[in-house]
Design a protein around this motif. Structure first.
Motif, PDB file in Angstrom:
ATOM      1  N   MET A   1      23.015 -27.806  80.781  1.00 47.33           N
ATOM      2  CA  MET A   1      23.472 -26.566  81.377  1.00 47.33           C
ATOM      3  C   MET A   1      24.691 -26.068  80.606  1.00 47.33           C
ATOM      4  SD  MET A   1      22.824 -24.380  83.854  1.00 47.33           S
ATOM      5  CE  MET A   1      21.616 -25.307  84.763  1.00 47.33           C
ATOM      6  N   GLN A   2      24.697 -24.816  80.312  1.00 46.91           N
ATOM      7  CA  GLN A   2      25.787 -24.179  79.576  1.00 46.91           C
ATOM      8  C   GLN A   2      26.562 -23.278  80.534  1.00 46.91           C
ATOM      9  OE1 GLN A   2      26.946 -24.612  76.575  1.00 46.91           O
ATOM     10  NE2 GLN A   2      28.398 -22.954  76.722  1.00 46.91           N
ATOM     11  N   HIS A   3      27.864 -23.374  80.511  1.00 47.79           N
ATOM     12  CA  HIS A   3      28.717 -22.530  81.341  1.00 47.79           C
ATOM     13  C   HIS A   3      29.342 -21.490  80.427  1.00 47.79           C
ATOM     14  CE1 HIS A   3      28.054 -25.371  84.542  1.00 47.79           C
ATOM     15  NE2 HIS A   3      28.330 -26.318  83.661  1.00 47.79           N
ATOM     16  N   ILE A   4      28.984 -20.227  80.664  1.00 48.89           N
ATOM     17  CA  ILE A   4      29.435 -19.111  79.845  1.00 48.89           C
ATOM     18  C   ILE A   4      30.388 -18.264  80.666  1.00 48.89           C
ATOM     19  CG2 ILE A   4      28.718 -17.030  78.601  1.00 48.89           C
ATOM     20  CD1 ILE A   4      27.740 -19.601  77.274  1.00 48.89           C
ATOM     21  N   ILE A   5      31.538 -17.980  80.095  1.00 49.35           N
ATOM     22  CA  ILE A   5      32.533 -17.160  80.766  1.00 49.35           C
ATOM     23  C   ILE A   5      32.792 -15.939  79.897  1.00 49.35           C
ATOM     24  CG2 ILE A   5      34.875 -17.085  81.696  1.00 49.35           C
ATOM     25  CD1 ILE A   5      34.544 -20.265  81.794  1.00 49.35           C
ATOM     26  N   LEU A   6      32.492 -14.777  80.445  1.00 49.92           N
ATOM     27  CA  LEU A   6      32.729 -13.524  79.746  1.00 49.92           C
ATOM     28  C   LEU A   6      34.032 -12.931  80.270  1.00 49.92           C
ATOM     29  CD1 LEU A   6      29.140 -11.977  79.909  1.00 49.92           C
ATOM     30  CD2 LEU A   6      30.172 -13.304  78.046  1.00 49.92           C
ATOM     31  N   ILE A   7      34.925 -12.576  79.359  1.00 52.33           N
ATOM     32  CA  ILE A   7      36.238 -12.056  79.737  1.00 52.33           C
ATOM     33  C   ILE A   7      36.517 -10.801  78.921  1.00 52.33           C
ATOM     34  CG2 ILE A   7      38.718 -12.533  79.820  1.00 52.33           C
ATOM     35  CD1 ILE A   7      37.940 -15.550  79.828  1.00 52.33           C
ATOM     36  N   ARG A   8      36.880  -9.747  79.626  1.00 49.22           N
ATOM     37  CA  ARG A   8      37.377  -8.568  78.908  1.00 49.22           C
ATOM     38  C   ARG A   8      38.877  -8.761  78.748  1.00 49.22           C
ATOM     39  NH1 ARG A   8      37.467  -2.209  80.491  1.00 49.22           N
ATOM     40  NH2 ARG A   8      38.459  -1.543  78.547  1.00 49.22           N
ATOM     41  N   HIS A   9      39.382  -8.457  77.580  1.00 51.41           N
ATOM     42  CA  HIS A   9      40.814  -8.615  77.295  1.00 51.41           C
ATOM     43  C   HIS A   9      41.661  -7.999  78.408  1.00 51.41           C
ATOM     44  CE1 HIS A   9      41.195  -4.360  76.371  1.00 51.41           C
ATOM     45  NE2 HIS A   9      40.063  -4.479  75.674  1.00 51.41           N
ATOM     46  N   GLY A  10      42.891  -8.464  78.519  1.00 50.27           N
ATOM     47  CA  GLY A  10      43.817  -7.922  79.506  1.00 50.27           C
ATOM     48  C   GLY A  10      44.224  -6.489  79.189  1.00 50.27           C
ATOM     49  N   ARG A  11      44.897  -5.877  80.157  1.00 48.96           N
ATOM     50  CA  ARG A  11      45.363  -4.498  79.981  1.00 48.96           C
ATOM     51  C   ARG A  11      46.280  -4.413  78.763  1.00 48.96           C
ATOM     52  NH1 ARG A  11      44.386  -0.394  82.433  1.00 48.96           N
ATOM     53  NH2 ARG A  11      43.733  -1.392  84.371  1.00 48.96           N
ATOM     54  N   ALA A  12      45.995  -3.429  77.909  1.00 45.75           N
ATOM     55  CA  ALA A  12      46.734  -3.274  76.654  1.00 45.75           C
ATOM     56  C   ALA A  12      47.546  -1.986  76.665  1.00 45.75           C
ATOM     57  CB  ALA A  12      45.767  -3.270  75.473  1.00 45.75           C
ATOM     58  N   GLU A  13      48.511  -1.935  75.764  1.00 44.19           N
ATOM     59  CA  GLU A  13      49.302  -0.716  75.586  1.00 44.19           C
ATOM     60  C   GLU A  13      48.368   0.435  75.230  1.00 44.19           C
ATOM     61  OE1 GLU A  13      52.507  -0.333  76.110  1.00 44.19           O
ATOM     62  OE2 GLU A  13      53.078  -2.436  76.299  1.00 44.19           O
ATOM     63  N   ALA A  14      48.715   1.620  75.670  1.00 44.40           N
ATOM     64  CA  ALA A  14      47.929   2.809  75.343  1.00 44.40           C
ATOM     65  C   ALA A  14      47.995   3.055  73.845  1.00 44.40           C
ATOM     66  CB  ALA A  14      48.465   4.016  76.099  1.00 44.40           C
ATOM     67  N   GLY A  15      46.931   3.576  73.317  1.00 47.76           N
ATOM     68  CA  GLY A  15      46.904   3.896  71.895  1.00 47.76           C
ATOM     69  C   GLY A  15      47.766   5.117  71.599  1.00 47.76           C
ATOM     70  N   SER A  16      48.177   5.253  70.379  1.00 48.80           N
ATOM     71  CA  SER A  16      48.954   6.423  69.957  1.00 48.80           C
ATOM     72  C   SER A  16      48.597   6.749  68.514  1.00 48.80           C
ATOM     73  CB  SER A  16      50.455   6.147  70.103  1.00 48.80           C
ATOM     74  OG  SER A  16      50.860   5.150  69.182  1.00 48.80           O
ATOM     75  N   TRP A  17      49.086   7.880  68.059  1.00 51.94           N
ATOM     76  CA  TRP A  17      48.747   8.321  66.707  1.00 51.94           C
ATOM     77  C   TRP A  17      49.269   7.361  65.644  1.00 51.94           C
ATOM     78  CZ3 TRP A  17      52.587   9.250  63.213  1.00 51.94           C
ATOM     79  CH2 TRP A  17      53.875   9.390  63.729  1.00 51.94           C
ATOM     80  N   ASN A  18      50.338   6.601  65.972  1.00 52.85           N
ATOM     81  CA  ASN A  18      50.905   5.702  64.963  1.00 52.85           C
ATOM     82  C   ASN A  18      50.559   4.232  65.194  1.00 52.85           C
ATOM     83  OD1 ASN A  18      52.489   5.373  67.200  1.00 52.85           O
ATOM     84  ND2 ASN A  18      54.440   5.419  66.110  1.00 52.85           N
ATOM     85  N   MET A  19      49.630   3.973  66.111  1.00 47.04           N
ATOM     86  CA  MET A  19      49.210   2.594  66.354  1.00 47.04           C
ATOM     87  C   MET A  19      47.687   2.512  66.303  1.00 47.04           C
ATOM     88  SD  MET A  19      49.683   0.037  69.635  1.00 47.04           S
ATOM     89  CE  MET A  19      51.405   0.358  69.775  1.00 47.04           C
ATOM     90  N   ASP A  20      47.184   1.703  65.417  1.00 46.11           N
ATOM     91  CA  ASP A  20      45.750   1.490  65.304  1.00 46.11           C
ATOM     92  C   ASP A  20      45.242   0.782  66.563  1.00 46.11           C
ATOM     93  OD1 ASP A  20      43.357   1.622  63.644  1.00 46.11           O
ATOM     94  OD2 ASP A  20      43.501  -0.566  63.578  1.00 46.11           O
TER      95      ASP A  20
END
Length: 165
Positions: A1-20
C-alpha cells in the motif's frame, strides 16, 4: 500500500512586476499554516505518524521549496526523516506528470508539494469528486499503485483532508 499526500504550497507573497512568479516566497502566515498543517497531518494520519521516513517531492519554485522544508522540519521534530527531492518539472507540471510520480513511488509515504492546477486536478482525479486545493491544502490517499488502471476515476476516498482556516 502506498500513502500519497498531495499538498499545495502555502500562501505566498503576491506577485509584482519586479518579482518573478517562480521567486515568490511564503508569507509569514503561509509558513505558520504549513507548520500547523504538518502537525495536523501527524495527528490525523497513522501512516505518517508511524513512518520512519517520508519522501517529499517538490518543485524548485521558492514557495514549494519553503513549504517542503517546513514540513520536513516538523517531521524531524517528531523523529521522522523527511527526505527532500527537488523535481524542476513540477513547476509547470500537468496532472499526468503527478500521476507518473505516484506510480513510481515506493511503498511507504510520498508527499508531492506542487501548484495548481495540476495538484488540484490530480486530487480530483484520484477522489473522483471535486476537491478544492487552496494554498496550504493537504489530501492523503492510501493507494495500491501496483494497479495503475485503478488509480484515476475510481473514487478513492481520501484518508484525510486538511484545509487552511
Amino acid at each position: 500500500m502506498q500513502h500519497i499526500i498531495l499538498i499545495r504550497h502555502g500562501r505566498a507573497e503576491a506577485g509584482s512586476w519586479n518579482m518573478d512568479d517562480f521567486d515568490r516566497p511564503l508569507t509569514p502566515e503561509g509558513t505558520e499554516w504549513i507548520s500547523r498543517a504538518a502537525a495536523l497531518l501527524l495527528q490525523g494520519s497513522r501512516s505518517v505518524a508511524t513512518a520512519k521516513r517520508v519522501r517529499i517531492i517538490h518543485s524548485n519554485a521558492l514557495r514549494t521549496t519553503q513549504t517542503a522544508e517546513e514540513i520536513a522540519a516538523v517531521l524531524s521534530r517528531a523523529g521522522i526523516a523527511g527526505e527532500l527531492e527537488n523535481d524542476p518539472e513540477l513547476y509547470q507540471a500537468d496532472q499526468d506528470h503527478l500521476l507518473k510520480l505516484i506510480l513510481s513511488a515506493e511503498t511507504g509515504v510520498t508527499m508531492v508539494v506542487g501548484h495548481n492546477p495540476a495538484i488540484g486536478q490530480c486530487a480530483e482525479s484520484l477522489s473522483g469528486s471535486p476537491l478544492a486545493m487552496h494554498p496550504g491544502s493537504v489530501v492523503v490517499f492510501s493507494l495500491d499503485t501496483a494497479d495503475s488502471e485503478s488509480l484515476v476515476g475510481k473514487n478513492h476516498e481520501p484518508e484525510l483532508v486538511i484545509h487552511p482556516h
